[in-house]
Design a protein around this motif. Sequence first.
Motif, PDB file in Angstrom:
ATOM      1  N   SER A 181      95.369 -51.728 -54.759  1.00 34.37           N
ATOM      2  CA  SER A 181      96.205 -50.536 -54.641  1.00 34.37           C
ATOM      3  C   SER A 181      95.757 -49.646 -53.491  1.00 34.37           C
ATOM      4  CB  SER A 181      96.147 -49.719 -55.939  1.00 34.37           C
ATOM      5  OG  SER A 181      96.702 -50.436 -57.012  1.00 34.37           O
ATOM      6  N   PRO A 182      96.701 -49.036 -52.764  1.00 34.60           N
ATOM      7  CA  PRO A 182      96.345 -48.032 -51.761  1.00 34.60           C
ATOM      8  C   PRO A 182      95.814 -46.769 -52.437  1.00 34.60           C
ATOM      9  CG  PRO A 182      98.714 -48.112 -52.046  1.00 34.60           C
ATOM     10  CD  PRO A 182      98.157 -49.242 -52.867  1.00 34.60           C
ATOM     11  N   LEU A 183      95.169 -45.926 -51.643  1.00 31.88           N
ATOM     12  CA  LEU A 183      94.519 -44.736 -52.185  1.00 31.88           C
ATOM     13  C   LEU A 183      95.479 -43.831 -52.967  1.00 31.88           C
ATOM     14  CD1 LEU A 183      92.170 -42.827 -52.586  1.00 31.88           C
ATOM     15  CD2 LEU A 183      92.462 -42.034 -50.225  1.00 31.88           C
ATOM     16  N   PRO A 184      96.670 -43.501 -52.485  1.00 31.50           N
ATOM     17  CA  PRO A 184      97.538 -42.620 -53.287  1.00 31.50           C
ATOM     18  C   PRO A 184      97.871 -43.204 -54.657  1.00 31.50           C
ATOM     19  CG  PRO A 184      98.301 -42.698 -51.017  1.00 31.50           C
ATOM     20  CD  PRO A 184      97.240 -43.756 -51.147  1.00 31.50           C
ATOM     21  N   GLU A 185      98.062 -44.508 -54.730  1.00 25.91           N
ATOM     22  CA  GLU A 185      98.354 -45.143 -56.017  1.00 25.91           C
ATOM     23  C   GLU A 185      97.147 -45.091 -56.946  1.00 25.91           C
ATOM     24  OE1 GLU A 185     101.152 -48.655 -56.469  1.00 25.91           O
ATOM     25  OE2 GLU A 185      99.190 -49.646 -56.641  1.00 25.91           O
ATOM     26  N   GLN A 186      95.954 -45.267 -56.394  1.00 30.34           N
ATOM     27  CA  GLN A 186      94.738 -45.152 -57.194  1.00 30.34           C
ATOM     28  C   GLN A 186      94.627 -43.754 -57.807  1.00 30.34           C
ATOM     29  OE1 GLN A 186      91.124 -46.375 -55.183  1.00 30.34           O
ATOM     30  NE2 GLN A 186      92.204 -47.932 -53.991  1.00 30.34           N
ATOM     31  N   LEU A 187      94.826 -42.736 -56.977  1.00 25.48           N
ATOM     32  CA  LEU A 187      94.694 -41.359 -57.457  1.00 25.48           C
ATOM     33  C   LEU A 187      95.731 -41.041 -58.524  1.00 25.48           C
ATOM     34  CD1 LEU A 187      94.038 -39.670 -53.999  1.00 25.48           C
ATOM     35  CD2 LEU A 187      92.386 -39.871 -55.872  1.00 25.48           C
ATOM     36  N   ASP A 188      96.965 -41.467 -58.321  1.00 24.90           N
ATOM     37  CA  ASP A 188      98.008 -41.200 -59.304  1.00 24.90           C
ATOM     38  C   ASP A 188      97.716 -41.896 -60.632  1.00 24.90           C
ATOM     39  OD1 ASP A 188     100.824 -40.152 -59.884  1.00 24.90           O
ATOM     40  OD2 ASP A 188     101.034 -42.284 -60.359  1.00 24.90           O
ATOM     41  N   ALA A 189      97.092 -43.066 -60.576  1.00 26.34           N
ATOM     42  CA  ALA A 189      96.775 -43.807 -61.801  1.00 26.34           C
ATOM     43  C   ALA A 189      95.669 -43.155 -62.608  1.00 26.34           C
ATOM     44  CB  ALA A 189      96.380 -45.236 -61.458  1.00 26.34           C
ATOM     45  N   GLY A 190      94.848 -42.316 -61.960  1.00 24.46           N
ATOM     46  CA  GLY A 190      93.774 -41.640 -62.676  1.00 24.46           C
ATOM     47  C   GLY A 190      92.406 -41.791 -62.063  1.00 24.46           C
ATOM     48  N   VAL A 191      92.277 -42.553 -60.984  1.00 22.06           N
ATOM     49  CA  VAL A 191      90.986 -42.712 -60.309  1.00 22.06           C
ATOM     50  C   VAL A 191      90.559 -41.365 -59.727  1.00 22.06           C
ATOM     51  CG1 VAL A 191      89.860 -43.760 -58.299  1.00 22.06           C
ATOM     52  CG2 VAL A 191      91.299 -45.169 -59.805  1.00 22.06           C
ATOM     53  N   ARG A 192      89.311 -40.977 -59.977  1.00 21.09           N
ATOM     54  CA  ARG A 192      88.804 -39.699 -59.491  1.00 21.09           C
ATOM     55  C   ARG A 192      87.441 -39.823 -58.800  1.00 21.09           C
ATOM     56  NH1 ARG A 192      93.205 -39.093 -60.269  1.00 21.09           N
ATOM     57  NH2 ARG A 192      94.332 -37.622 -61.585  1.00 21.09           N
ATOM     58  N   ALA A 193      86.979 -41.032 -58.543  1.00 17.00           N
ATOM     59  CA  ALA A 193      85.738 -41.227 -57.792  1.00 17.00           C
ATOM     60  C   ALA A 193      85.995 -42.270 -56.719  1.00 17.00           C
ATOM     61  CB  ALA A 193      84.602 -41.669 -58.710  1.00 17.00           C
ATOM     62  N   LEU A 194      85.738 -41.909 -55.465  1.00 15.11           N
ATOM     63  CA  LEU A 194      86.022 -42.763 -54.322  1.00 15.11           C
ATOM     64  C   LEU A 194      84.721 -43.145 -53.616  1.00 15.11           C
ATOM     65  CD1 LEU A 194      88.973 -40.690 -52.778  1.00 15.11           C
ATOM     66  CD2 LEU A 194      89.054 -42.343 -54.671  1.00 15.11           C
ATOM     67  N   ASP A 195      84.735 -44.314 -53.034  1.00 13.28           N
ATOM     68  CA  ASP A 195      83.590 -44.840 -52.287  1.00 13.28           C
ATOM     69  C   ASP A 195      84.047 -45.033 -50.845  1.00 13.28           C
ATOM     70  OD1 ASP A 195      81.292 -46.140 -51.441  1.00 13.28           O
ATOM     71  OD2 ASP A 195      81.774 -48.036 -52.442  1.00 13.28           O
ATOM     72  N   ILE A 196      83.671 -44.097 -49.976  1.00  8.50           N
ATOM     73  CA  ILE A 196      84.171 -44.073 -48.602  1.00  8.50           C
ATOM     74  C   ILE A 196      83.024 -44.410 -47.646  1.00  8.50           C
ATOM     75  CG2 ILE A 196      85.293 -42.691 -46.836  1.00  8.50           C
ATOM     76  CD1 ILE A 196      87.046 -43.359 -49.302  1.00  8.50           C
ATOM     77  N   ARG A 197      83.163 -45.538 -46.958  1.00  3.83           N
ATOM     78  CA  ARG A 197      82.133 -46.044 -46.038  1.00  3.83           C
ATOM     79  C   ARG A 197      82.590 -45.783 -44.598  1.00  3.83           C
ATOM     80  NH1 ARG A 197      79.227 -50.005 -49.070  1.00  3.83           N
ATOM     81  NH2 ARG A 197      79.638 -49.592 -51.284  1.00  3.83           N
ATOM     82  N   THR A 198      81.829 -44.972 -43.868  1.00  2.00           N
ATOM     83  CA  THR A 198      82.241 -44.515 -42.550  1.00  2.00           C
ATOM     84  C   THR A 198      81.359 -45.106 -41.461  1.00  2.00           C
ATOM     85  OG1 THR A 198      80.875 -42.556 -42.864  1.00  2.00           O
ATOM     86  CG2 THR A 198      83.201 -42.349 -43.406  1.00  2.00           C
ATOM     87  N   ARG A 199      81.970 -45.789 -40.526  1.00  2.00           N
ATOM     88  CA  ARG A 199      81.232 -46.221 -39.332  1.00  2.00           C
ATOM     89  C   ARG A 199      81.309 -45.105 -38.295  1.00  2.00           C
ATOM     90  NH1 ARG A 199      82.439 -50.706 -34.586  1.00  2.00           N
ATOM     91  NH2 ARG A 199      80.302 -50.677 -33.770  1.00  2.00           N
ATOM     92  N   HIS A 200      80.157 -44.715 -37.761  1.00  2.00           N
ATOM     93  CA  HIS A 200      80.104 -43.687 -36.721  1.00  2.00           C
ATOM     94  C   HIS A 200      80.324 -44.371 -35.377  1.00  2.00           C
ATOM     95  CE1 HIS A 200      77.845 -40.005 -34.877  1.00  2.00           C
ATOM     96  NE2 HIS A 200      79.150 -39.860 -34.846  1.00  2.00           N
ATOM     97  N   PHE A 201      81.525 -44.212 -34.824  1.00  2.00           N
ATOM     98  CA  PHE A 201      81.922 -44.952 -33.626  1.00  2.00           C
ATOM     99  C   PHE A 201      82.699 -44.023 -32.697  1.00  2.00           C
ATOM    100  CE2 PHE A 201      85.032 -47.918 -31.528  1.00  2.00           C
ATOM    101  CZ  PHE A 201      84.089 -48.605 -30.755  1.00  2.00           C
ATOM    102  N   LYS A 202      82.166 -43.845 -31.492  1.00  2.00           N
ATOM    103  CA  LYS A 202      82.798 -42.994 -30.479  1.00  2.00           C
ATOM    104  C   LYS A 202      83.059 -41.583 -31.017  1.00  2.00           C
ATOM    105  CE  LYS A 202      84.916 -46.716 -27.799  1.00  2.00           C
ATOM    106  NZ  LYS A 202      86.164 -47.279 -27.206  1.00  2.00           N
ATOM    107  N   ASP A 203      82.039 -41.032 -31.674  1.00  2.00           N
ATOM    108  CA  ASP A 203      82.098 -39.662 -32.196  1.00  2.00           C
ATOM    109  C   ASP A 203      83.216 -39.461 -33.215  1.00  2.00           C
ATOM    110  OD1 ASP A 203      79.906 -38.799 -30.717  1.00  2.00           O
ATOM    111  OD2 ASP A 203      81.130 -38.177 -29.006  1.00  2.00           O
ATOM    112  N   ALA A 204      83.549 -40.512 -33.938  1.00  6.91           N
ATOM    113  CA  ALA A 204      84.549 -40.423 -34.997  1.00  6.91           C
ATOM    114  C   ALA A 204      84.123 -41.359 -36.131  1.00  6.91           C
ATOM    115  CB  ALA A 204      85.931 -40.808 -34.482  1.00  6.91           C
TER     116      ALA A 204
END
Length: 317
Positions: free
Chosen positions: A78-101
């Motif tokens: 499921s995409p993130l909006p569908e997860q949130l609507d279903a009741g998911v309230r904890a996210l695991d966001i992995r960020t690569r630091h690349f070109k200052d973004a």
Amino acid sequence: MRPARTAFAGLMAGVLVALAPAAPALADDRHSFDLGAISNPDWMAGISDDTSLAALSIPGTHDTMARDVTPLAETQESPLPEQLDAGVRALDIRTRHFKDAFTIHHGAVYLNANFTDVLRQTTDFLRANPTETVLMRIKPEHTAAENTRTYEETLDWYLTENPDTAGLARDHIWTPSGGQAATRIPDLGEVRGKIVILQNFDGAGTVYGPTWAGAGMSIQDAYQVPTLFDIAGKWDKARSHFEATRSGPAGVLHVNHFSGTGLGAFPMQVAAGGLGFRGVNDYGLAYLRDTDLPRTGVVMTDYPGPGLVEEILAENP
């Protein structure tokens, strides 16, 4: 089992996993997939403001944005909006630091999303559902490259300067205060309509939220599941953590990962099962239905299904 036989079993399991789909969830089970079949956008509304987040039973997703990629890297349908609507309230966001973004990754695999996308989608949900809060683990992932500033400086840019996200962050990122900020888990009333950052990075002296794996948290994340034969052992670890959560300190946020992977057991099979093996989601749903828990803590899952999410929610006060 002899080492050669173990290696052969792992190889064959990997081949079979690659060739065969996961066993489908039974209609009355729904431990995995089809998360869009339910909608729980405001389940926190009926919970008292003075309830600690540590006292709640919170559905979460491991590697939240990892969908439509390779079988070894994919963890969600499921995409993130569908997860949130279903009741998911904890996210695991992995960020690569690349070109200052920050691009969103699972290991070396780019997940076709950026940190701006995550903030927009999450804050869109919170604006529409101000009774809710979202826990967001933020973690550096893969190799940093071509940057002129530190990881924390780039995060601060998103939170305070980037015209696309600074206003969203100002309105919807919870800012901790006080000497215990790195360990104290807030009450729900403090953070309704907000994102609570679970800080899985150094911070360079700044506290953005409770420290991941710090004194305020207890985490089970035994993610190595070499073959399908090891799924039951992974579930044993998750079940033991539920028992620790039952008797653990009231102010400690317990985080229990159902997720796992290995060359002979891809994330989908570990979660949902396949080739005659039960998945961790299946074990977990059956356990929660049969066990009266005062709380589950945060349950981080791959490919969660409607039954599993709603059973977690049912354990709330």
